[in-house]
Motif scaffolding. Structure first.
Motif, PDB file in Angstrom:
ATOM      1  N   THR A   1       0.821  -1.207   0.000  1.00 26.36           N
ATOM      2  CA  THR A   1       0.000   0.000   0.000  1.00 26.36           C
ATOM      3  C   THR A   1       0.856   1.259   0.000  1.00 26.36           C
ATOM      4  OG1 THR A   1      -1.810  -1.143   1.145  1.00 26.36           O
ATOM      5  CG2 THR A   1      -1.795   1.254   1.260  1.00 26.36           C
TER       6      THR A   1
ATOM      7  N   LYS B   1      -9.040  -3.660   4.778  1.00 29.52           N
ATOM      8  CA  LYS B   1      -9.043  -2.528   3.845  1.00 29.52           C
ATOM      9  C   LYS B   1      -8.893  -1.218   4.610  1.00 29.52           C
ATOM     10  CE  LYS B   1     -11.842  -0.251   0.287  1.00 29.52           C
ATOM     11  NZ  LYS B   1     -13.117  -0.280  -0.477  1.00 29.52           N
TER      12      LYS B   1
ATOM     13  N   SER C   1      -5.817   1.478   4.613  1.00 30.99           N
ATOM     14  CA  SER C   1      -6.099   2.881   4.318  1.00 30.99           C
ATOM     15  C   SER C   1      -5.569   3.797   5.412  1.00 30.99           C
ATOM     16  CB  SER C   1      -7.607   3.075   4.150  1.00 30.99           C
ATOM     17  OG  SER C   1      -7.924   4.422   3.917  1.00 30.99           O
TER      18      SER C   1
ATOM     19  N   GLU D   1      -1.821   3.991   5.042  1.00 32.31           N
ATOM     20  CA  GLU D   1      -1.441   4.835   3.906  1.00 32.31           C
ATOM     21  C   GLU D   1      -1.604   6.312   4.241  1.00 32.31           C
ATOM     22  OE1 GLU D   1      -2.539   5.363  -0.833  1.00 32.31           O
ATOM     23  OE2 GLU D   1      -3.988   4.453   0.530  1.00 32.31           O
ATOM     24  N   SER D   2      -2.728   6.666   4.851  1.00 34.45           N
ATOM     25  CA  SER D   2      -2.988   8.057   5.207  1.00 34.45           C
ATOM     26  C   SER D   2      -1.941   8.569   6.185  1.00 34.45           C
ATOM     27  CB  SER D   2      -4.382   8.177   5.813  1.00 34.45           C
ATOM     28  OG  SER D   2      -4.647   9.495   6.213  1.00 34.45           O
TER      29      SER D   2
END
Length: 516
Positions: free
Chosen positions: A245, A379, A383, A386-387
């Motif tokens: 990711t 998921k 996320s 990644e953020s």
């Protein structure tokens, strides 16, 4: 179903009739106007799905019209259509976030392809991905039955994560449910594989995968190059899917030279796996050779306070010559300080940085409702990672390292898994508290759902006392003591934990990169 509405803006609109006829035959409804001002008024007064915009018009030209449209309606897709092939025109249009760029004369089929890319892109990808996974599903299921080597499990897990990342973009709960069942089956078989082979790997290392205590000798040492400083970044709890990711972000600064997985030792917990990584020794060997550097589960105090000393001793045993530094980042200020001081490490052969943030995410998830909502599944967990990474001081450290010419090794000590099913375990006061493994005496547990290390020394683990043992949770199980069982079972259900046996915890990334 309402046809897709297109606005085509061109001062020579009469020449576009063949295009309109073609598009209407394909199910699109095309509207026309001859100048930028009229286009702005039309977009303000009615709904359009896409605007095709001529670049060279009297009055407001295409770029001027585009700027106003994007200010007032930033989400509307715009296709620039022009005779002008000058590079600066293209750059201005792309900089204004157009969706496509067509050079006149355009064929109706070119316009149709552009519209499909913009308007049907997601559904076309969804259909293709679903079709491809359905074709692969049976092949993956058959392959799963035949895996009997550690290399085979690495290749299989990489394939699984590839499909998981593909399917997560579809918002198709049915397909994701199929995948999750396949992953669940894989983890059940992987648990049996580890139970059957793990002890043999410790007894016969020549036939074993690279485990935590051999990573430095087998992989890291060979990447150290005199004259080129190397940043060894150990991100606690980083899973393979999380690495994939953040990889696109990292690729802006570094090029990948080697990407692989290695196997975390058991327990897949920081005090065992990371100490083994830095010491180059299994936990029982650390306790024997460096007793002042080791604390058992039932002892008070931090369990990873001597990593720098253990690493220094390993480097000496491996005859690695050169300056090395060690930093552990647990607070924002420490990360910013390191960024400011990176230039002072340019003469280091090795700068080792342990970064604990991903570990903080996973532990916080069991305590903070907002984290539970943000990372309710894999998921969401990816996320959130990644953020954080995009906006973290860690990325600043990496950017600075790239500018200074550091090579980069990115790895971790173990992964983490989302737990679903509570298992009741009975133990005495000396038993450990971890949710995915337990160590202690007189443990009582559902034996079919765990891997047992009856004699810890056979697994190169420290013995807490006479008759003590280790047990490791397999699949998505987690351990809860009888006292307040229902409270803790509910509290930790659907949280991310580590210490046990799963693909996510054991198969973890090792990546070597050089600066762009």
């Amino acid at each position: 179903m309402q046809p897709i509405q297109i606005l085509w803006v061109d001062d020579e609109v009469d020449l576009l009739k063949p295009h309109f006829i073609f598009l209407e035959a394909k199910g699109y409804q095309a509207h026309a106007c001859t100048n930028g001002q009229e286009a702005i008024e039309l977009v303000n007064s009615q709904q359009f799905d896409v605007v095709l915009l001529d670049e060279n018009m009297p009055g407001l030209n295409g770029l001027e019209t585009l700027a106003i449209l994007k200010t007032q309606h930033p989400s509307i897709p715009v296709v620039m259509v022009t005779k002008n092939e000058e590079e600066h025109i293209m750059e201005d249009a792309i900089g204004s976030k157009i969706s496509d760029y067509l050079i006149k004369p355009v064929k109706p089929s070119q316009v149709l392809l552009s519209l499909k890319k913009i308007l049907d892109h997601k559904s076309l990808i969804s259909e293709k991905t679903t079709h491809n996974y359905q074709k692969e599903f049976q092949k993956i299921s058959l392959e799963l039955m035949d895996i009997n080597t550690h290399e085979g499990w690495v290749a299989f897990y990489k394939k699984l994560i590839f499909w998981e990342l593909e399917l997560q973009e579809l918002d198709d709960s049915y397909m994701m449910e199929i995948f999750e069942n396949q992953l669940k089956e894989a983890n059940a078989l992987f648990g049996k594989f580890i139970e059957k082979n793990y002890k043999n790997w410790l007894d016969f290392p020549d036939s074993a995968p690279i485990l935590s205590h051999r990573l430095f000798k087998e992989k890291i040492r060979t990447k150290l190059s005199t004259g080129t400083p190397t940043l060894l970044l150990v991100i606690d709890n980083l899973r393979w899917d999380q690495w994939k990711t953040i990889e696109p972000i990292l690729s802006n600064y570094y090029q990948k030279k080697e990407e692989d997985m290695y196997y975390s030792i058991l327990p897949t917990a920081t005090q065992y796996a990371r100490n083994a990584l830095f010491a180059g020794l299994m936990p029982s060997e650390i306790k024997k050779q460096y007793p002042h550097n080791w604390k058992d589960d039932n002892e008070e105090g931090g369990k990873n306070l001597f990593e720098e000393e253990l690493l220094h001793n390993q480097l000496n045993r491996l005859h690695v010559e050169g300056k090395f530094s060690y930093k552990k980042i647990t607070q924002l200020r420490a990360a910013k300080t390191l960024t400011e001081q990176m230039h002072s490490h340019k003469e280091d052969l090795l700068l080792t940085v342990v970064y604990n943030f991903v570990d903080m995410i996973s532990h916080a998830k069991s305590e903070m409702e907002i984290i539970k909502e943000l990372a309710s599944d894999d998921k969401g967990y990816r996320s959130l990672t990644e953020s954080w990474f995009k906006n973290s001081p860690l990325l600043e450290i990496i950017q600075t390292a790239q500018r200074l010419g550091f090579n980069l090794i990115l790895t971790t000590d173990h992964g983490t898994t989302n737990v679903k099913t509570a298992l009741e375990v009975v133990g005495d006061r000396e038993s450990s508290l971890n949710l995915r493994y337990k160590t202690g005496r007189n443990l009582k547990y559902p034996s079919k759902k765990v891997m047992e290390a009856g004699d810890p020394e056979d697994y190169k683990l420290p013995r807490l006392g006479l008759n003590s043992k280790f047990i490791f949770a397999k699949e998505a199980n987690y351990f809860v003591y009888p006292k307040n069982y229902h409270h803790y079972a509910s509290l930790f259900q659907n949280t991310y934990q580590h210490g046990g046996i799963s693909l996510e915890e054991i198969l973890i990334p090792f990546v070597f990169l050089t600066p762009k």
